[in-house]
Design a protein around this motif. Structure first.
Motif, PDB file in Angstrom:
ATOM      1  N   GLN A  82       0.920  -1.469   0.124  1.00 19.75           N
ATOM      2  CA  GLN A  82       0.090  -0.166  -0.223  1.00 19.75           C
ATOM      3  C   GLN A  82       1.184   1.443   0.206  1.00 19.75           C
ATOM      4  N   MET A  83       2.182   0.969  -0.581  1.00 26.40           N
ATOM      5  CA  MET A  83       2.794   1.973  -1.179  1.00 26.40           C
ATOM      6  C   MET A  83       2.417   3.183  -1.594  1.00 26.40           C
ATOM      7  N   HIS A  84       1.631   4.111  -1.529  1.00 27.70           N
ATOM      8  CA  HIS A  84       1.050   4.724  -2.888  1.00 27.70           C
ATOM      9  C   HIS A  84       2.706   5.722  -3.294  1.00 27.70           C
ATOM     10  N   SER A  85       3.211   5.963  -3.812  1.00 31.72           N
ATOM     11  CA  SER A  85       4.295   6.581  -4.705  1.00 31.72           C
ATOM     12  C   SER A  85       4.225   6.444  -6.569  1.00 31.72           C
ATOM     13  N   SER A  86       4.875   7.155  -6.985  1.00 29.91           N
ATOM     14  CA  SER A  86       5.044   7.905  -7.946  1.00 29.91           C
ATOM     15  C   SER A  86       6.679   7.793  -8.026  1.00 29.91           C
ATOM     16  N   LEU A  87       7.585   7.598  -8.923  1.00 28.44           N
ATOM     17  CA  LEU A  87       8.989   8.457  -9.827  1.00 28.44           C
ATOM     18  C   LEU A  87       9.129   8.274 -11.489  1.00 28.44           C
ATOM     19  N   ILE A  88       9.566   8.658 -11.647  1.00 27.31           N
ATOM     20  CA  ILE A  88      10.259   9.121 -12.386  1.00 27.31           C
ATOM     21  C   ILE A  88      12.124   7.634 -13.287  1.00 27.31           C
ATOM     22  N   LEU A  89      11.625   7.453 -14.424  1.00 24.84           N
ATOM     23  CA  LEU A  89      13.707   6.549 -15.067  1.00 24.84           C
ATOM     24  C   LEU A  89      13.743   7.234 -15.884  1.00 24.84           C
ATOM     25  N   LYS A  90      14.689   7.327 -16.190  1.00 27.61           N
ATOM     26  CA  LYS A  90      15.098   6.938 -17.326  1.00 27.61           C
ATOM     27  C   LYS A  90      16.603   6.492 -16.906  1.00 27.61           C
ATOM     28  N   ASN A  91      16.356   5.757 -18.704  1.00 27.79           N
ATOM     29  CA  ASN A  91      17.685   4.323 -18.710  1.00 27.79           C
ATOM     30  C   ASN A  91      17.719   3.655 -17.470  1.00 27.79           C
ATOM     31  N   GLU A  92      16.411   3.391 -17.052  1.00 24.14           N
ATOM     32  CA  GLU A  92      16.022   2.431 -15.418  1.00 24.14           C
ATOM     33  C   GLU A  92      16.537   3.120 -14.411  1.00 24.14           C
ATOM     34  N   LYS A  93      16.736   4.606 -14.053  1.00 21.85           N
ATOM     35  CA  LYS A  93      17.532   4.497 -13.396  1.00 21.85           C
ATOM     36  C   LYS A  93      16.733   6.208 -12.616  1.00 21.85           C
ATOM     37  N   ILE A  94      16.347   6.739 -11.479  1.00 18.42           N
ATOM     38  CA  ILE A  94      15.412   6.976 -10.782  1.00 18.42           C
ATOM     39  C   ILE A  94      15.856   8.634 -10.996  1.00 18.42           C
ATOM     40  N   ILE A  95      15.441   9.533 -11.301  1.00 15.31           N
ATOM     41  CA  ILE A  95      15.870  10.933 -11.942  1.00 15.31           C
ATOM     42  C   ILE A  95      14.917  11.870 -11.209  1.00 15.31           C
ATOM     43  N   ASP A  96      12.981  11.293 -10.881  1.00 14.85           N
ATOM     44  CA  ASP A  96      11.975  12.138  -9.439  1.00 14.85           C
ATOM     45  C   ASP A  96      11.612  10.940  -8.847  1.00 14.85           C
ATOM     46  N   GLY A  97      11.521  11.516  -7.959  1.00 14.08           N
ATOM     47  CA  GLY A  97      10.883  10.323  -6.791  1.00 14.08           C
ATOM     48  C   GLY A  97      11.770   9.859  -5.649  1.00 14.08           C
ATOM     49  N   PRO A  98      11.174   8.557  -5.262  1.00  7.05           N
ATOM     50  CA  PRO A  98       9.610   7.843  -5.590  1.00  7.05           C
ATOM     51  C   PRO A  98       9.064   9.098  -3.722  1.00  7.05           C
ATOM     52  N   TYR A  99       7.706   9.764  -4.617  1.00 10.76           N
ATOM     53  CA  TYR A  99       6.928  10.645  -3.268  1.00 10.76           C
ATOM     54  C   TYR A  99       6.004   9.727  -2.779  1.00 10.76           C
ATOM     55  N   SER A 100       6.055   9.541  -2.184  1.00  5.48           N
ATOM     56  CA  SER A 100       4.405   9.369  -0.870  1.00  5.48           C
ATOM     57  C   SER A 100       3.578  10.150  -0.877  1.00  5.48           C
ATOM     58  N   TRP A 101       2.094   9.370  -0.835  1.00  4.94           N
ATOM     59  CA  TRP A 101       0.919  10.893  -0.680  1.00  4.94           C
ATOM     60  C   TRP A 101       1.352  11.718   0.004  1.00  4.94           C
ATOM     61  N   GLN A 102       2.522  11.519   1.530  1.00  2.00           N
ATOM     62  CA  GLN A 102       2.082  11.998   2.340  1.00  2.00           C
ATOM     63  C   GLN A 102       2.490  13.414   2.065  1.00  2.00           C
ATOM     64  N   SER A 103       3.582  13.436   1.084  1.00  2.00           N
ATOM     65  CA  SER A 103       3.309  14.660   0.256  1.00  2.00           C
ATOM     66  C   SER A 103       2.683  16.408   0.134  1.00  2.00           C
ATOM     67  N   GLU A 104       1.467  15.401   0.089  1.00  2.00           N
ATOM     68  CA  GLU A 104       0.464  16.846  -0.011  1.00  2.00           C
ATOM     69  C   GLU A 104       0.150  17.447   1.334  1.00  2.00           C
ATOM     70  N   LYS A 105       1.113  17.123   2.298  1.00  2.00           N
ATOM     71  CA  LYS A 105       1.153  17.299   3.073  1.00  2.00           C
ATOM     72  C   LYS A 105       1.599  19.075   3.641  1.00  2.00           C
ATOM     73  N   HIS A 106       2.983  18.891   2.739  1.00  2.00           N
ATOM     74  CA  HIS A 106       3.707  19.938   3.119  1.00  2.00           C
ATOM     75  C   HIS A 106       3.172  21.088   1.599  1.00  2.00           C
ATOM     76  N   SER A 107       3.782  22.316   0.922  1.00  2.00           N
ATOM     77  CA  SER A 107       3.191  23.016   0.676  1.00  2.00           C
ATOM     78  C   SER A 107       3.698  23.130  -0.603  1.00  2.00           C
ATOM     79  N   GLU A 108       4.397  22.156  -1.553  1.00  2.51           N
ATOM     80  CA  GLU A 108       4.601  22.465  -3.224  1.00  2.51           C
ATOM     81  C   GLU A 108       3.569  22.778  -3.639  1.00  2.51           C
ATOM     82  N   LEU A 109       3.531  23.173  -4.963  1.00  5.21           N
ATOM     83  CA  LEU A 109       2.212  23.534  -5.345  1.00  5.21           C
ATOM     84  C   LEU A 109       2.254  21.615  -6.441  1.00  5.21           C
ATOM     85  N   ASN A 110       1.226  21.656  -6.753  1.00  5.31           N
ATOM     86  CA  ASN A 110       0.339  20.502  -7.500  1.00  5.31           C
ATOM     87  C   ASN A 110       0.708  20.385  -8.535  1.00  5.31           C
ATOM     88  N   VAL A 111       0.682  19.558  -9.726  1.00  3.22           N
ATOM     89  CA  VAL A 111       0.729  19.387 -10.694  1.00  3.22           C
ATOM     90  C   VAL A 111       0.541  20.134 -11.834  1.00  3.22           C
TER      91      VAL A 111
END
Length: 228
Positions: A82-111
């Motif tokens: 139940q680890m809801h997450s998102s990440l972006i791969l490039k050449n099979e390497k993580i370049i962004d994330g993995p983010y938790s759903w708990q990021s919504e508690k912080h102040s950054e703008l959403n996509v």
């Protein structure tokens, strides 16, 4: 745990607090004799006002346990979580994330705010896609990444996992084309599987299941309701 030379089936359930390992001896038909071990899941990491899942820690923890059993002793590995997450791969390497759903508690703008797409309401605060800032590469989740690292299949996802992204169209059983066309044109999304399938481990004869997320039971209930 102590192990004898045999063939086992291993179930792995990755949770936000604990990870559960369920060990079945294939020679014993009574599954009530299964061995269960509970291990603390590595804590999330907070970087730059975003909540990240410690994918390296989780991957290391899982492989340490499987190596203790011995891949040569394991016929099948099933993965859920139940680890809801998102990440972006490039050449099979993580370049962004993995983010938790708990990021919504912080102040950054959403996509949607950052891309100026105000009319699409499918991506809500709390979905792990919320914090993605790289818009070019391959979309993945924590579970599908762990599966891919074992099997080499980086282009597959179960629909119960796809549903947790906020970009899944339940009626069509496919990715939401409106969202993808508006904000993620350069992101490659994995093929969605509706059935549980096993794939060979890239280094061992062990077979590994496509992971299922915790949306599977609620989705199954909806399917039954809609077809009854």
């Amino acid at each position: 745990m102590s192990f004898t030379r045999s063939m086992y089936k291993v179930g792995i359930d990755i949770g936000g607090t604990n990870t559960k390992f369920l060990l079945f001896d294939k020679k014993i038909k009574n599954y009530s004799n299964a061995t269960i071990e509970v291990v603390k899941t590595p804590l999330n990491l907070i970087k730059g006002n975003k909540v990240y899942i410690d994918v390296e820690g989780i991957d290391k923890m899982i492989n340490s346990k499987l190596n203790t059993i011995g891949f040569e002793n394991i016929s099948n590995i099933s993965i859920s979580g139940q680890m809801h997450s998102s990440l972006i791969l490039k050449n099979e390497k993580i370049i962004d994330g993995p983010y938790s759903w708990q990021s919504e508690k912080h102040s950054e703008l959403n996509v949607l705010d950052s891309r100026g797409k105000k009319k699409i309401n499918d991506i809500k605060r709390g979905y792990p896609v919320y914090s993605i800032s790289n818009y070019e590469g391959r979309y993945c989740t924590l579970l599908t990444y762990i599966f891919a690292e074992m099997t080499g299949n980086y282009n597959l996802i179960h629909y119960s996992e796809a549903a947790s992204s906020g970009m899944f169209d339940f009626e069509s059983g496919a990715w939401n084309s409106e969202i993808i066309k508006s904000s993620f044109q350069k992101v490659e999304f994995p093929k969605i599987l509706k059935n549980i399938k096993y794939f060979k481990h890239k280094n061992f004869p062990t077979k590994v299941s496509i992971p299922v997320g915790d949306f599977q039971m609620s989705m199954f209930s909806n399917i039954v309701k809609n077809t009854s």
